[in-house]
Write a protein that holds these residues in place. Sequence first.
Motif, PDB file in Angstrom:
ATOM      1  N   PRO A   1       0.838  -1.200   0.000  1.00  0.00           N
ATOM      2  CA  PRO A   1       0.000   0.000   0.000  1.00  0.00           C
ATOM      3  C   PRO A   1       0.876   1.254   0.000  1.00  0.00           C
ATOM      4  O   PRO A   1       2.058   1.183   0.305  1.00  0.00           O
ATOM      5  N   THR A   2       0.273   2.378  -0.364  1.00  0.00           N
ATOM      6  CA  THR A   2       0.975   3.648  -0.224  1.00  0.00           C
ATOM      7  C   THR A   2       1.107   3.936   1.260  1.00  0.00           C
ATOM      8  O   THR A   2       0.136   3.816   2.008  1.00  0.00           O
ATOM      9  N   LEU A   3       2.320   4.269   1.704  1.00  0.00           N
ATOM     10  CA  LEU A   3       2.521   4.471   3.140  1.00  0.00           C
ATOM     11  C   LEU A   3       1.754   5.686   3.636  1.00  0.00           C
ATOM     12  O   LEU A   3       1.615   6.685   2.944  1.00  0.00           O
TER      13      LEU A   3
ATOM     14  N   THR B   1      -0.853  -2.336  17.517  1.00  0.00           N
ATOM     15  CA  THR B   1      -1.073  -3.444  16.597  1.00  0.00           C
ATOM     16  C   THR B   1      -1.923  -2.941  15.434  1.00  0.00           C
ATOM     17  O   THR B   1      -2.911  -2.257  15.643  1.00  0.00           O
ATOM     18  N   GLY B   2      -1.488  -3.234  14.230  1.00  0.00           N
ATOM     19  CA  GLY B   2      -2.260  -2.804  13.072  1.00  0.00           C
ATOM     20  C   GLY B   2      -1.903  -1.414  12.579  1.00  0.00           C
ATOM     21  O   GLY B   2      -2.520  -0.903  11.642  1.00  0.00           O
ATOM     22  N   SER B   3      -0.897  -0.791  13.189  1.00  0.00           N
ATOM     23  CA  SER B   3      -0.551   0.563  12.748  1.00  0.00           C
ATOM     24  C   SER B   3       0.390   0.541  11.541  1.00  0.00           C
ATOM     25  O   SER B   3       0.763   1.584  11.026  1.00  0.00           O
TER      26      SER B   3
ATOM     27  N   LYS C   1       3.507  -1.392  11.234  1.00  0.00           N
ATOM     28  CA  LYS C   1       4.942  -1.580  11.479  1.00  0.00           C
ATOM     29  C   LYS C   1       5.533  -2.548  10.455  1.00  0.00           C
ATOM     30  O   LYS C   1       6.614  -2.304   9.916  1.00  0.00           O
ATOM     31  N   THR C   2       4.799  -3.629  10.203  1.00  0.00           N
ATOM     32  CA  THR C   2       5.331  -4.633   9.281  1.00  0.00           C
ATOM     33  C   THR C   2       5.554  -4.037   7.895  1.00  0.00           C
ATOM     34  O   THR C   2       6.510  -4.387   7.208  1.00  0.00           O
ATOM     35  N   GLU C   3       4.680  -3.117   7.496  1.00  0.00           N
ATOM     36  CA  GLU C   3       4.878  -2.454   6.199  1.00  0.00           C
ATOM     37  C   GLU C   3       6.187  -1.674   6.190  1.00  0.00           C
ATOM     38  O   GLU C   3       6.884  -1.637   5.184  1.00  0.00           O
TER      39      GLU C   3
ATOM     40  N   ALA D   1       2.897   8.825   8.786  1.00  0.00           N
ATOM     41  CA  ALA D   1       3.769   8.411   9.898  1.00  0.00           C
ATOM     42  C   ALA D   1       4.699   7.285   9.457  1.00  0.00           C
ATOM     43  O   ALA D   1       5.876   7.244   9.833  1.00  0.00           O
ATOM     44  N   GLN D   2       4.181   6.372   8.642  1.00  0.00           N
ATOM     45  CA  GLN D   2       5.019   5.277   8.138  1.00  0.00           C
ATOM     46  C   GLN D   2       6.119   5.839   7.238  1.00  0.00           C
ATOM     47  O   GLN D   2       7.279   5.434   7.322  1.00  0.00           O
ATOM     48  N   ALA D   3       5.728   6.758   6.355  1.00  0.00           N
ATOM     49  CA  ALA D   3       6.695   7.339   5.420  1.00  0.00           C
ATOM     50  C   ALA D   3       7.796   8.070   6.186  1.00  0.00           C
ATOM     51  O   ALA D   3       8.976   7.993   5.840  1.00  0.00           O
TER      52      ALA D   3
END
Length: 730
Positions: free
Chosen positions: A200-202, A228-230, A232-234, A205-207
């Motif tokens: 997915p497009t980050l 959980t589910g935020s 992190k794994t991505e 916060a992930q980016a």
Amino acid sequence: MPAAPDTALRLALPVPLPRLFDYLPPAGQVADAGWIGCRVRVPFGRGDGEQVGLVVGLATVAGDTPPLKPALERLDATALLSGELFESLRWVAAYYHAPLGEVLATALPAALRSGQALPETGRHGWRPTPEGLLAAAAPGRDGKPRRLLLRLAERPLGEDQLDAGGGEWRPAARALADRHLVERVAFTGKVEPIATAPGPTLMPAQAQALAAIRAESGFRAYLLEGVTGSGKTEVYLQAIADCLAAGRQALVLVPEIGLTPQALQRFRSRLGVPVHALHSGLADGERARAWTAMARGEARVLVGTRSAIFCPLPEAGLIVVDEEHDGSYKQQDGIRYHARDLALVRASKLGVPVLLGSATPSLESLHNALQGRYRHLRLGQRAGGARPPVVRVVDVRKRPLRNGLSQDLLDAVGRCLARGEQALVFKNRRGYAPVLICHDCGWSAHCKRCDAAMTVHAGGRRLICHHCGARATPPNACPDCASLALQPQGAGTERIEEALAERFPDALLIRVDRETTRRRDAIEKHLEAFGEQSGILVGTQMLAKGHDLPRLTLVAVVGVDEGLFSADFRAGEKLAQLLIQVAGRAGRAQLPGEVLLQTHHPEHPLLNTLLAGGYPAVAALQLAEREVAQFPPYAHLALLRAEAPTESDMQSFLREARDEFGAHDGVQLNGPMPAPMARRAGKARGQILLDAPQRAPLHAALQDWLPRLQALKSARKVRWSLDVDPTDLY
Ligand code: ADP
Ligand code: ZN
Ligand code: ZN
């Protein structure tokens, strides 16, 4: 280096003696630096005993008495261990005060430890034998092995192709191979490209987190904190993709419970490369192959549990530790290492980034982040638009509980089922009830060999000690007062399951705990069977993580109270982590989630803080308490444990150990004291706790103390061990 004929090999051997051993090279061979890091077979002990050791250095022969024996055989032409990994293992030996030989024995896969040659790591596949083809043509009992045999009878398949199927095929292949129906062969079939799924497009916060990781090179530790589910794994996946693109290897550590076929499949399909796995469920040969494939640089991504931290990383680019707070990273016997701490050590020696991820970081890692030693990256909200669950405390004071369940809780489960959704009832205690008591005199069933109550199982027909495994049949009458009023007290998962089955007879109901999931993949099987159907899951902390359940909207936690009043200084941290993890399972997809905490202590500061401020608030509170009490991360601990068949042997050893300690500035010795469980499996248990505000004096003291302990006569009558940075004080 010029080789002298009077040069001996200095070996680390897998024996519990704190020293190295010198041997002459085998007859006709000359010892030189080329031997260092190679395995050799040597005579050891009486008779024709042998050991496989690792050459860690050279020594000069100086008329030793008795004269040195020659080694029997050199097993590696080139070093098996060298460079960073060898250095890190020496670090482990020094830090945990353990003999290097034992560290090597812990670190190497069993097949290599026992002297076997490095396995073939080329591409392999499986094909049926002639008997296998006959068996495939004949009728047979359906099952995983049978289905695999039929697939292979159609055409042989490469291991990469079998992996791409996503399921666990290895146990079935092993079962078939044991019956000589299939065989493993070098495989040259077409390499099928791995179907990759775009990510997915980050979210911002992930980016940002990814950009922070990309902005630096070399060693750097990051704490990636996100519920959980935020997503992190991505973030891991994209950081690993960068690492692969730069031609480097990545190591991902996951907790025991997190390594599921689904997780591996997600990594494989997103990264588009084979992903190797390393865990205790693999056969020795498979473990040695994964290790060797990493050593040869053929494997690029390894996902593994605790011991995977000992894998060679000749072209390292990144180390990820998922759920870094998880207790399974700490080895609880032998060399008591912590894989997360080792990940930091290795990353620093390798000069690569290390990414620690968690929804509920350990207080140690949080403290490091607050001190600026780790870069703290936060992911605020859940990915994909999922809302955080609503948390409600169910106060059960003065309300009747039936089989441990309150009316409020049962009503909530009923509403959830009526909506066609899934409910999880969580109780961290397996069995029917934690104790059997006499209502007339207060007698309770205790284990004869442990300081512990026996757990009631099988609806009251069996007693089992969870500490030593002892079994007994419950008495018909109280042994003390002969009353017949014996009753199971409290509720474990088995009783809760029974009560829910009675109350919701038509609902699909599945229990997940150690009883129902003896096999490694059993949890996944249970959850897969559950799928999208409406129903109830009952279980222990095995359910806190794993397989996504998109229709799970209610999480009810029964029995929060045991964790609120424990003597263990980590109990609060562990309870908060567990509650957040379990709660995180509710409402992960589009459906809103609800979490119920059933308790007799709704005013407890830990629960209040958790409800008002979430994990960060609890962590801040706990850190403040630890600072006042001078517990880790504000102090450093080492625990000496001893057990013996008799109390007096155990005590004399610990008393002498205390007397040997002498005085060491900056290190405090506490004890001897009884262990929190003073008797277990028939052994008396005691301990001495050392604590120190600074690490260096503690390690200097241990360095001085341990040889004295080894020399004690009383040490021969006890089993003792040293635990540096213990996570449990028992
Ligand atoms: P965590 O590791 O923190 O539990 P995951 O990375 O597994 O979170 O993400 C949770 C879910 O959200 C997964 O199904 C994942 O595919 C999805 N997800 C993650 N990041 C995004 C994103 N940027 N956009 C949409 N969905 C995402
Ligand atoms: Zn009685
Ligand atoms: Zn017992």
